[in-house]
Design an enzyme around this catalytic site. Structure first.
Site, PDB file in Angstrom:
ATOM      1  CB  SER A 106      -0.404  -0.872  -3.623  1.00  0.00           C
ATOM      2  OG  SER A 106      -0.045  -1.912  -4.477  1.00  0.00           O
ATOM      3  CG  ASP A 227       4.814   1.886  -9.867  1.00  0.00           C
ATOM      4  OD1 ASP A 227       5.418   0.796  -9.761  1.00  0.00           O
ATOM      5  OD2 ASP A 227       3.873   2.209  -9.121  1.00  0.00           O
ATOM      6  CG  HIS A 256       4.302   0.396  -6.105  1.00  0.00           C
ATOM      7  ND1 HIS A 256       3.350   0.745  -7.041  1.00  0.00           N
ATOM      8  CD2 HIS A 256       3.658  -0.363  -5.176  1.00  0.00           C
ATOM      9  CE1 HIS A 256       2.183   0.212  -6.697  1.00  0.00           C
ATOM     10  NE2 HIS A 256       2.336  -0.455  -5.566  1.00  0.00           N
TER      11      HIS A 256
END
Length: 281
Positions: A106, A227, A256
């Protein structure tokens, strides 16, 4: 064997090296993203140790696992990811590391990209896991969110933190793995509302698209096929815009957090990155 690091910032950020009984020839650093801590990698660590890789972990200053809460300076960390890249480089220097295989999840993926342009000798390869250079749509760029959506999200975190955690965790992780949802939700709560608001502003207002044209370290981009936070088009955008050699691979999954819900698939891809430079599976 777990070796804690005893130096300055690396100690404060819980940095440690984990090695199997056989000393590995490759060092993989696993960097967690928004709202979590290094325990988010617990499912995948044994799979990587089985390959005799050395694993390095630490917690970002915003993490609820960091005891010294003063390390998260709002004025320092809210403007951009640059301060995070500086902190990462400091930790790597204190641990005496270079030529690492960097796995950034991320927001950490973009931090790794920034750090690679500043200190390329630290990196052998970059793995950008569920990464996005920008979350807000912009003309012909699909980031996944309209600006008003982001502002509503931040407002909800600010005034209804507990309710937001309960609603957001299953959306981010995927609703079919209750243990993983509970894990992410617990990490969010440990981070706390004040830090969550500050960090959300930094992440969702960020725009790191320009840095991609300076990234020369070989990259493997690993994205989820479904996602809620990142459209599949973002993976293609990253592959197209990164200056150096890059390869894109999608994991067939929802959510995610492949390290939580698809650890075996992710470990297989990471092994391919280490052995071949990019996934060949």
């Amino acid at each position: 064997m777990v070796t804690p690091e005893k130096k300055n910032l690396s100690t404060a950020l819980n940095a440690r090296t984990i090695q199997s009984s056989s000393l590995g020839t490759e060092t993989i650093i696993l960097c967690h993203g928004f709202g979590t801590d290094q325990s988010i990698w617990d499912k995948i660590i044994p799979l990587l140790l089985a390959e005799n890789y050395s694993i390095v972990l630490f917690d970002w200053p915003f993490s609820g696992a960091v005891e010294d809460k003063s390390l998260y300076e709002h004025s320092k960390y809210t403007s951009s990811f640059e301060s995070y890249a500086d902190a990462f480089i400091t930790v790597m220097d204190e641990m005496g590391l270079k030529d690492i295989i960097f796995v950034g999840h991320s927001m950490a993926a973009m931090i790794g990209c920034i750090a690679s342009t500043q200190r390329p000798n630290l990196f052998k390869k970059l793995v950008l896991l569920c990464a996005s250079p920008r979350y807000i749509n912009d003309e012909d760029y699909e980031g996944g969110f309209e600006r008003e959506d982001v502002e509503q999200l931040i407002s909800t975190i600010e005034v209804q933190f507990e309710d937001w955690v309960s609603a957001y965790a299953p959306i981010a992780v995927g609703p079919n793995d209750s243990d993983a949802v509970d894990k992410f939700g617990s990490c969010l709560k440990n981070m706390g509302a004040q830090v969550a608001v500050s960090l959300a502003k930094t992440v969702f207002h960020s725009d790191n698209r320009k840095i991609l044209q300076n990234v020369e370290t070989p990259c493997t981009i690993i994205q989820s096929s479904n996602d809620a936070a990142i459209p599949v088009s973002v993976g293609h955008y990253l592959e197209r815009m990164i200056k150096g050699v890059s390869a894109l691979k999608f994991i067939d999954m929802t959510g995610h957090f492949p390290q939580l819900t698809a650890p075996h698939k992710l470990a297989q891809l990471l092994k391919a990155v280490v052995e071949f430079g990019h996934p060949q599976i």
